[in-house]
Design an enzyme around this catalytic site. Structure first.
Site, PDB file in Angstrom:
ATOM      1  N   GLU A 168      42.145  44.937  38.013  1.00  0.00           N
ATOM      2  CA  GLU A 168      41.555  45.176  36.688  1.00  0.00           C
ATOM      3  C   GLU A 168      40.123  44.656  36.545  1.00  0.00           C
ATOM      4  O   GLU A 168      39.757  44.093  35.506  1.00  0.00           O
ATOM      5  CB  GLU A 168      42.449  44.585  35.596  1.00  0.00           C
ATOM      6  CG  GLU A 168      43.759  45.325  35.443  1.00  0.00           C
ATOM      7  CD  GLU A 168      44.587  44.873  34.249  1.00  0.00           C
ATOM      8  OE1 GLU A 168      44.167  43.936  33.535  1.00  0.00           O
ATOM      9  OE2 GLU A 168      45.658  45.450  34.020  1.00  0.00           O
ATOM     10  N   GLU A 225      50.829  49.022  37.505  1.00  0.00           N
ATOM     11  CA  GLU A 225      51.323  48.271  36.341  1.00  0.00           C
ATOM     12  C   GLU A 225      51.676  49.272  35.258  1.00  0.00           C
ATOM     13  O   GLU A 225      50.813  50.063  34.845  1.00  0.00           O
ATOM     14  CB  GLU A 225      50.297  47.268  35.800  1.00  0.00           C
ATOM     15  CG  GLU A 225      50.090  46.034  36.646  1.00  0.00           C
ATOM     16  CD  GLU A 225      49.227  44.989  35.968  1.00  0.00           C
ATOM     17  OE1 GLU A 225      49.305  44.862  34.715  1.00  0.00           O
ATOM     18  OE2 GLU A 225      48.455  44.313  36.671  1.00  0.00           O
TER      19      GLU A 225
END
Length: 511
Positions: free
Chosen positions: A173, A292
């Site tokens: 991320e 995710e």
């Protein structure tokens, strides 16, 4: 009563079911590791501290690959802290989750646990505060047979044989301002390119996942993937996607339709990836890793609410985002799994986040029991039964109107055909809140035999859609038989109760 007609054709397939689609995620966050999978001194712990009650549920859940050690945690993590004698490992502050990390559980422990669980390892490297050197050294420590400082150090630390980890995430991320070591797309793209190249110099057989957008509403979504892959296309095999969903302000109809957003996210990234491929005249295809995803009620993260608080002092493994999942959440998870499976021609890896306690299908209590949450069941059944070929499903369903996604199919479906076992499996959801749904399935090219399984997850008798499985309530939400499935030639007919997820498996032969 609503209606849906589903057509499945034996020769209209998307390809083989990617078994890595049924992955999970273990991060050093909250109680996922400590008092989750690892709790020395627990009555169910083995000599290494692994909780056998949790491990039993993990095996029943059936994850095929587990991503580790993060997540946001990895962007400030020194992998060396988690190897060597436990009593000599340093205690560190983890800025990602504002906790104290003891490092009592590290790489060797995770490898040992994964072997017991029967899962492949998906290892993430720190490209937040670290970079090329640490990444290539971790590959050498993990995968080189011996005769070098790092590989011999692994042997000295108790693992004579290489870990042989083949799947690696190039950070986490890094498009997000919340991330330690946040970078622009150009900065990250060049770093991923060079880290990936150096890691492959050590082990040319590894597979690499580049960081994609943290969610589809990021301001850099699309541009991020394009820029990163313009730099790193030749070095990577996958680009990542992350997405979490929740019911907002009682808008349950939009919540039940969130797989529509997942479809959009996947298809948009595929288009961007293929545009870079064409512009760069690359021969290979880069695929997707949805590493995710889950339902996550992202409320109260900075309040004094103990289960969600990330800023109330520096603590070891506090309770963080331990959501209690209800019936509605489980049905949404089933539709998200359907979306992933329907895109299995390009989504080759997926990891539900996380495995235990932290927004998880499995819950446990310190020095106490472990149990299954409602979302356990769709994942477990699909991991077990989705094998062979992914069938393209043509769906003609009644629709309902949602505030966020417009008109949405009431009935959502994915399907697989396992020729070796002679079975077709259907995974279906009725998003209708009040009405049951009559479903007619045509299986062209097949002759249907016995229905070998028909199960449904629905609102329990005397309960509502908010029913959950908790330590106090027990496992009141689970699977029960779905009655009334009829077979005639190449047709299946059944009725889905309002607000449910179901799996139906039927024995078939070629017509």
């Amino acid at each position: 009563m609503t209606n849906a007609r589903i057509t499945l054709v034996r020769d209209f397939t998307l390809g083989e079911v990617p078994r890595r689609l049924f992955g999970s995620f273990v991060e050093h966050m909250g109680r996922c590791v400590y008092t989750g999978i690892f709790e020395p001194g627990h009555p169910e712990a083995d000599e290494k501290g692994f909780r056998q009650d949790v491990l039993k549920l993990v095996k029943e859940l059936g994850p095929t690959v587990v991503r580790y050690p993060g997540g946001n945690f990895v962007s400030g993590y020194n992998w060396e802290d988690g190897v060597g004698p436990v009593d000599k490992r340093p205690r560190r502050l983890d800025g990602a989750w504002h906790t104290v990390e003891s490092n009592a559980f590290g790489l060797h422990e995770f490898v040992d646990w994964s072997r017991l669980a029967g899962t492949e390892i998906m290892e993430a490297v720190n490209l937040g505060t670290r970079g090329v050197d640490a990444a290539r050294e971790l590959v050498e420590y993990s995968n080189h047979p011996g005769g070098t400082y790092l590989s011999d150090l692994r042997k000295q630390n108790g693992s004579a044989e290489p870990f042989d980890i083949k799947l690696w995430c190039l950070g986490n991320e890094l498009d997000g301002p919340w991330q330690i070591g946040h970078k622009t797309a150009h900065e990250y793209g060049r770093l991923a390119q060079e880290a990936g190249k150096a890691m492959r110099f050590v082990d040319p057989d590894i597979e690499l996942v580049a960081v994609g957008s943290s969610h589809s509403s990021m301001p850099t979504f699309g541009e991020w993937e394009h820029t990163v892959l313009t730099h790193a296309y030749d070095e990577v095999d996958y680009v990542s996607l992350h997405a979490y969903y929740q019911e907002d302000d009682g808008d349950v109809k939009s919540f039940l339709a969130t797989a529509v957003d997942m479809d959009y996210f996947i298809e948009s990234v595929v288009s961007t990836v293929d545009a870079v491929r064409a512009a760069g005249k690359h021969s290979k295809h880069v695929n997707l890793s949805f590493d995710e995803w889950n339902v996550w009620y992202q409320r109260g993260l900075d309040t004094d609410d103990q289960p969600h608080n990330v800023s109330k002092g520096w603590r070891e493994h506090p309770r963080l985002i331990e959501d209690a999942y209800n019936v509605t959440d489980a049905i949404v998870v089933g539709t998200l799994l359907n979306s992933l499976l329907r895109h299995g021609d390009r989504v080759k890896i997926a990891n539900q986040a996380q495995l235990v306690n932290v927004i998880a299908p499995i819950r446990s209590e310190e020095n106490g029991p472990a149990w299954r949450q409602s979302i356990f069941w769709p994942f477990a059944r699909m991991a077990e039964l989705a094998r062979g070929q992914i069938l393209r499903a043509s769906v003609d369903s009644d629709k309902y109107e949602s505030a966020k996604f417009g008109d949405v199919d009431v009935v959502d479906v994915s399907a697989t055909w396992d020729e070796d076992n002679g079975r077709v499996a259907l995974f279906v959801a009725n998003r209708g809140l009040d009405e049951s749904a009559d479903v007619d399935v045509s299986l062209s090219g097949f002759v249907c035999g016995r229905v070998s399984r028909a199960e449904v997850l629905r609102v329990p008798n005397g309960k509502d859609r908010f029913a959950t499985n908790t330590l106090e309530s027990g496992e009141q939400v689970g699977l029960s038989p779905l009655a009334g499935v009829t077979v005639t030639g190449s047709r299946l007919r059944f009725t889905l109760p309002a607000l449910c997820w179901a799996v139906i498996e039927v024995e078939v032969t070629r017509a």
